[in-house]
Design a protein around this motif. Structure first.
Motif, PDB file in Angstrom:
ATOM      1  N   ASP A 439      61.232  53.809  40.220  1.00 32.49           N
ATOM      2  CA  ASP A 439      60.911  52.700  39.327  1.00 32.49           C
ATOM      3  C   ASP A 439      59.915  51.751  39.972  1.00 32.49           C
ATOM      4  OD1 ASP A 439      64.304  52.404  37.988  1.00 32.49           O
ATOM      5  OD2 ASP A 439      62.654  53.754  37.513  1.00 32.49           O
ATOM      6  N   LEU A 440      60.056  51.552  41.275  1.00 33.74           N
ATOM      7  CA  LEU A 440      59.136  50.674  42.006  1.00 33.74           C
ATOM      8  C   LEU A 440      57.706  51.221  41.941  1.00 33.74           C
ATOM      9  CD1 LEU A 440      59.494  48.060  43.702  1.00 33.74           C
ATOM     10  CD2 LEU A 440      59.596  49.503  45.728  1.00 33.74           C
ATOM     11  N   GLU A 441      57.559  52.524  42.184  1.00 33.19           N
ATOM     12  CA  GLU A 441      56.227  53.128  42.129  1.00 33.19           C
ATOM     13  C   GLU A 441      55.656  53.118  40.720  1.00 33.19           C
ATOM     14  OE1 GLU A 441      56.293  56.225  45.888  1.00 33.19           O
ATOM     15  OE2 GLU A 441      56.352  57.006  43.847  1.00 33.19           O
ATOM     16  N   GLN A 442      56.495  53.456  39.714  1.00 31.40           N
ATOM     17  CA  GLN A 442      56.009  53.490  38.331  1.00 31.40           C
ATOM     18  C   GLN A 442      55.600  52.105  37.848  1.00 31.40           C
ATOM     19  OE1 GLN A 442      55.325  56.174  36.550  1.00 31.40           O
ATOM     20  NE2 GLN A 442      55.894  57.324  38.370  1.00 31.40           N
ATOM     21  N   LEU A 443      56.292  51.067  38.295  1.00 34.16           N
ATOM     22  CA  LEU A 443      55.933  49.707  37.897  1.00 34.16           C
ATOM     23  C   LEU A 443      54.523  49.367  38.374  1.00 34.16           C
ATOM     24  CD1 LEU A 443      58.218  46.623  37.932  1.00 34.16           C
ATOM     25  CD2 LEU A 443      55.999  46.480  39.068  1.00 34.16           C
ATOM     26  N   ALA A 444      54.205  49.717  39.612  1.00 31.04           N
ATOM     27  CA  ALA A 444      52.872  49.428  40.142  1.00 31.04           C
ATOM     28  C   ALA A 444      51.807  50.292  39.472  1.00 31.04           C
ATOM     29  CB  ALA A 444      52.846  49.632  41.651  1.00 31.04           C
ATOM     30  N   MET A 445      52.156  51.542  39.114  1.00 36.48           N
ATOM     31  CA  MET A 445      51.194  52.440  38.485  1.00 36.48           C
ATOM     32  C   MET A 445      50.807  51.983  37.078  1.00 36.48           C
ATOM     33  SD  MET A 445      49.964  54.979  40.189  1.00 36.48           S
ATOM     34  CE  MET A 445      49.410  56.053  38.872  1.00 36.48           C
ATOM     35  N   SER A 446      51.607  51.091  36.486  1.00 35.04           N
ATOM     36  CA  SER A 446      51.315  50.645  35.120  1.00 35.04           C
ATOM     37  C   SER A 446      50.108  49.714  35.049  1.00 35.04           C
ATOM     38  CB  SER A 446      52.546  49.940  34.532  1.00 35.04           C
ATOM     39  OG  SER A 446      52.849  48.760  35.266  1.00 35.04           O
ATOM     40  N   ASP A 469      35.782  51.191  42.653  1.00 32.92           N
ATOM     41  CA  ASP A 469      34.832  50.946  41.563  1.00 32.92           C
ATOM     42  C   ASP A 469      35.475  50.228  40.377  1.00 32.92           C
ATOM     43  OD1 ASP A 469      34.968  54.219  39.961  1.00 32.92           O
ATOM     44  OD2 ASP A 469      36.455  53.105  41.125  1.00 32.92           O
ATOM     45  N   LYS A 470      36.788  50.020  40.407  1.00 30.62           N
ATOM     46  CA  LYS A 470      37.479  49.407  39.277  1.00 30.62           C
ATOM     47  C   LYS A 470      37.956  47.979  39.585  1.00 30.62           C
ATOM     48  CE  LYS A 470      39.038  53.906  37.603  1.00 30.62           C
ATOM     49  NZ  LYS A 470      40.187  54.779  37.321  1.00 30.62           N
ATOM     50  N   ILE A 471      38.254  47.700  40.842  1.00 28.58           N
ATOM     51  CA  ILE A 471      38.791  46.390  41.223  1.00 28.58           C
ATOM     52  C   ILE A 471      38.032  45.892  42.439  1.00 28.58           C
ATOM     53  CG2 ILE A 471      40.833  45.200  42.120  1.00 28.58           C
ATOM     54  CD1 ILE A 471      42.560  46.986  40.467  1.00 28.58           C
ATOM     55  N   ASP A 472      37.630  44.611  42.438  1.00 35.21           N
ATOM     56  CA  ASP A 472      36.936  44.052  43.601  1.00 35.21           C
ATOM     57  C   ASP A 472      37.949  43.397  44.545  1.00 35.21           C
ATOM     58  OD1 ASP A 472      37.628  41.619  42.475  1.00 35.21           O
ATOM     59  OD2 ASP A 472      35.683  41.372  41.496  1.00 35.21           O
ATOM     60  N   ASP A 473      37.434  42.832  45.635  1.00 37.22           N
ATOM     61  CA  ASP A 473      38.319  42.280  46.668  1.00 37.22           C
ATOM     62  C   ASP A 473      39.159  41.106  46.160  1.00 37.22           C
ATOM     63  OD1 ASP A 473      35.890  42.890  49.302  1.00 37.22           O
ATOM     64  OD2 ASP A 473      37.532  44.123  48.552  1.00 37.22           O
ATOM     65  N   LYS A 474      38.556  40.265  45.324  1.00 36.53           N
ATOM     66  CA  LYS A 474      39.305  39.118  44.813  1.00 36.53           C
ATOM     67  C   LYS A 474      40.443  39.560  43.897  1.00 36.53           C
ATOM     68  CE  LYS A 474      35.554  35.728  45.105  1.00 36.53           C
ATOM     69  NZ  LYS A 474      34.710  34.785  44.351  1.00 36.53           N
ATOM     70  N   GLN A 475      40.170  40.573  43.102  1.00 36.31           N
ATOM     71  CA  GLN A 475      41.199  41.038  42.172  1.00 36.31           C
ATOM     72  C   GLN A 475      42.380  41.687  42.885  1.00 36.31           C
ATOM     73  OE1 GLN A 475      38.663  43.500  39.725  1.00 36.31           O
ATOM     74  NE2 GLN A 475      38.644  41.988  38.076  1.00 36.31           N
ATOM     75  N   THR A 476      42.149  42.241  44.105  1.00 36.55           N
ATOM     76  CA  THR A 476      43.265  42.863  44.825  1.00 36.55           C
ATOM     77  C   THR A 476      44.326  41.825  45.180  1.00 36.55           C
ATOM     78  OG1 THR A 476      42.059  42.588  46.907  1.00 36.55           O
ATOM     79  CG2 THR A 476      41.837  44.696  45.780  1.00 36.55           C
ATOM     80  N   GLU A 477      43.889  40.613  45.526  1.00 33.77           N
ATOM     81  CA  GLU A 477      44.855  39.566  45.860  1.00 33.77           C
ATOM     82  C   GLU A 477      45.702  39.187  44.637  1.00 33.77           C
ATOM     83  OE1 GLU A 477      41.933  37.451  49.199  1.00 33.77           O
ATOM     84  OE2 GLU A 477      42.679  36.307  47.481  1.00 33.77           O
ATOM     85  N   SER A 478      45.033  38.996  43.515  1.00 36.79           N
ATOM     86  CA  SER A 478      45.785  38.639  42.304  1.00 36.79           C
ATOM     87  C   SER A 478      46.681  39.789  41.857  1.00 36.79           C
ATOM     88  CB  SER A 478      44.817  38.257  41.185  1.00 36.79           C
ATOM     89  OG  SER A 478      43.966  39.346  40.872  1.00 36.79           O
ATOM     90  N   LEU A 479      46.227  41.048  42.093  1.00 33.64           N
ATOM     91  CA  LEU A 479      47.037  42.199  41.704  1.00 33.64           C
ATOM     92  C   LEU A 479      48.345  42.246  42.501  1.00 33.64           C
ATOM     93  CD1 LEU A 479      47.365  44.822  40.093  1.00 33.64           C
ATOM     94  CD2 LEU A 479      46.137  46.005  41.916  1.00 33.64           C
ATOM     95  N   SER A 480      48.265  42.012  43.814  1.00 37.11           N
ATOM     96  CA  SER A 480      49.486  42.039  44.637  1.00 37.11           C
ATOM     97  C   SER A 480      50.453  40.943  44.189  1.00 37.11           C
ATOM     98  CB  SER A 480      49.131  41.875  46.112  1.00 37.11           C
ATOM     99  OG  SER A 480      48.531  40.608  46.335  1.00 37.11           O
ATOM    100  N   THR A 481      49.913  39.771  43.827  1.00 33.77           N
ATOM    101  CA  THR A 481      50.776  38.676  43.346  1.00 33.77           C
ATOM    102  C   THR A 481      51.451  39.051  42.029  1.00 33.77           C
ATOM    103  OG1 THR A 481      49.272  37.094  44.410  1.00 33.77           O
ATOM    104  CG2 THR A 481      50.822  36.222  42.784  1.00 33.77           C
TER     105      THR A 481
END
Length: 512
Positions: A439-446, A469-481
């Motif tokens: 469930d943890l992996e599937q949640l992130a894959m969504s 090519d889909k996410i830049d460096d700034k978006q990675t921080e917001s994605l983890s949050t």
């Protein structure tokens, strides 16, 4: 010489010239006449020859034309003969059709006359039946409908009485023997099938010859171990344990791929990120081949034939899956053998029962996460790959999620419970643990842009790999949050979960 003599001579000369000229002219004329005559004769001969040639050509042309006219006349005559024959044939056919038409009309008239007679007879018969019915109703004092109802009621009562008596006899006999017979069949089935305790762990220990290998596996600044973890999705624990490396992952397939890849890398001696990716890809292919081979070997051992190749692959995947800590392939084999023994005891087809027992948990090893429960999903897979309806029903009904339509279904359900309920077969905590990590992996894959997810350190860390090519460096921080917040809101877990988002850019070119 005097003038007279001269004159005389001149005169004589003139007379001679005149005579000579006259003679020459006469001779010339004769010659010309001869030439003209000869020319006329030649012209006459040429004229005759030409006339003969023209006459001969005319005769030849006339002969050819006569032949052509004769041939055309012959063709015309043949065509006329054919037309005459066709006309005669058409006349004959027309006469035949007219004769048949006359015969058909005669038969039709005869049938119409017979129909009239039949209708008249039918009316007479209906009148007789009505009269007889009226007489019967008058004698019995009942109408036809009332007589039918009374007859049906009497038959129903008689049938109910006989059926109740028969059912009571069967029930009395069944009550006396059912419990005893059921216990005998179940106990005998369990005794005839060998069992083993199969507990799956979430770690694999990889043994090495010396601790020097650990440094090579870690690599400069840890690049090798990071590449290996990213490629396999397995946490590699390199600690002070002598001559051992621990591979930690809830997915047994990943652990097996990591173990085999480490084995090849250590034996080869070349350990660097590019080589790691190459070896992991190769090992994944080997594991896929091993899955198919395991499925084939299992079906041969159990004597099950005619399975779809995709079902054979799914059976092979069971080797690397566990259910409540019990190895899924071992559980399926055990259930299949139990089903065959029990079906034989009950006088059913043991091969069908064994087939249903082997396939009953195929819904637990899907290639993608299904929304259906595993029993219904397994029935859907079996139906997709042309399994018989009673086997599909047995797969779908072994957890009472589908109505049972055959005796195979309760047999599979009972044997599944026997295999899973024996001491040492299962551990509830393992299944719940694996489900939580899935469930943890599937949640992130969504989330969009995420390409791979790996839950490591027993679910205490989630590594998320995104496309550069889909996410830049700034978006990675917001994605983890965002992922962390969603895990907090939707999941229950012990301790804390670390979310690591990895974005990697690669530049590849080839020297030719």
């Amino acid at each position: 010489m005097d003038i007279v003599t001269i004159i005389a001579i001149v005169c004589a000369a003139g007379i001679g010239f005149a005579i000579g000229y006259t003679l020459y002219k006469t001779a010339l004329k004769k010659k010309c006449d001869g030439i003209l005559k000869k020319a006329e004769e030649e012209a006459e001969v040429i004229k005759k020859n030409k006339l003969l040639e023209v006459k001969e050509k005319f005769l030849n042309k006339k002969s050819e034309l006569e032949k052509e006219v004769a041939a055309r006349n012959q063709k015309i005559q043949q065509t006329e003969n054919k037309l005459k024959q066709r006309e005669i044939s058409l006349n004959q056919k027309q006469e035949e059709l007219q004769r048949k038409k006359n015969e058909t009309e005669a038969v039709k008239e005869n049938l119409e006359a017979q129909l009239v007679v039949v209708d008249r007879k039918k009316e007479e018969l209906d009148n007789l039946q009505a009269q007889e019915r009226e007489k019967l109703e008058a004698i019995s004092g009942l109408t036809v409908e009332e007589a039918k109802e009374r007859l049906i009621e009497s038959l129903k009562e008689e049938a109910k009485t006989e059926a109740a008596s028969y059912i009571n006899d069967i029930m009395d006999e069944a009550k006396m023997t059912a419990n005893k017979e059921a216990k005998r069949i179940v106990i005998q089935s369990i005794q005839r099938v060998a069992t083993e305790t199969a507990i799956e762990n979430s770690v694999t220990v990889f043994h090495i010859d010396s601790d020097e290998v650990k440094g090579r596996i870690i690599g400069r600044e840890g690049r090798n171990i990071r590449a290996l973890e990213a490629a396999t999705g397995v946490e590699i624990v390199v600690d002070d344990t002598p001559e051992a490396i621990v591979l930690s992952a809830f997915d047994p397939v990943r652990r097996e791929i990591a173990r085999l890849a480490l084995h090849q890398l250590v034996n080869d001696g070349r350990i660097h990120p590019a080589r790691i990716e190459e070896v992991v890809a190769k090992v994944k292919k080997q594991v896929e081949e091993e899955v198919i081979e395991t499925g084939k070997r299992t079906t041969i051992d159990l004597g099950i034939h005619g399975l779809h190749p995709e079902l054979i692959r799914i059976i092979g995947k069971m080797k690397y899956r566990s259910s409540y800590g019990q190895n899924l392939l071992q559980h399926a084999r055990e259930t299949a053998n139990l089903c065959a023994v029990m079906a034989s005891e009950l006088g059913l087809n043991p091969k069908k029962a064994k087939r249903a027992g082997l396939l009953h948990d195929i819904g637990k090893v899907p290639d993608e996460e299904p929304e259906l429960p595993h029993a219904l999903y397994g029935a859907k897979l079996a139906e997709k790959f042309k399994e018989k309806p009673d086997i599909c029903n047995a797969i779908g009904a072994h957890h009472d999620e589908m109505e049972m339509n055959s005796l195979l279904a309760p047999i599979v359900q009972i044997c599944d419970a026997i295999s899973g309920a024996r001491p040492g077969a299962r551990r509830e905590i393992v299944e719940a643990y694996i489900k939580r990590l899935n469930d943890l992996e599937q949640l992130a894959m969504s989330y969009p842009g995420v390409t791979k997810t790996y839950a490591i350190q027993a679910g205490r860390e989630l590594r998320v790999i995104v496309g550069a090519d889909k996410i830049d460096d700034k978006q990675t921080e917001s994605l983890s949050t965002e992922i962390a917040k969603k895990i907090q809101d939707e999941m229950t877990y012990p301790g804390q979960v670390k979310i690591t988002v990895i974005r990697e850019t690669r530049a590849i070119s080839y020297a030719k």
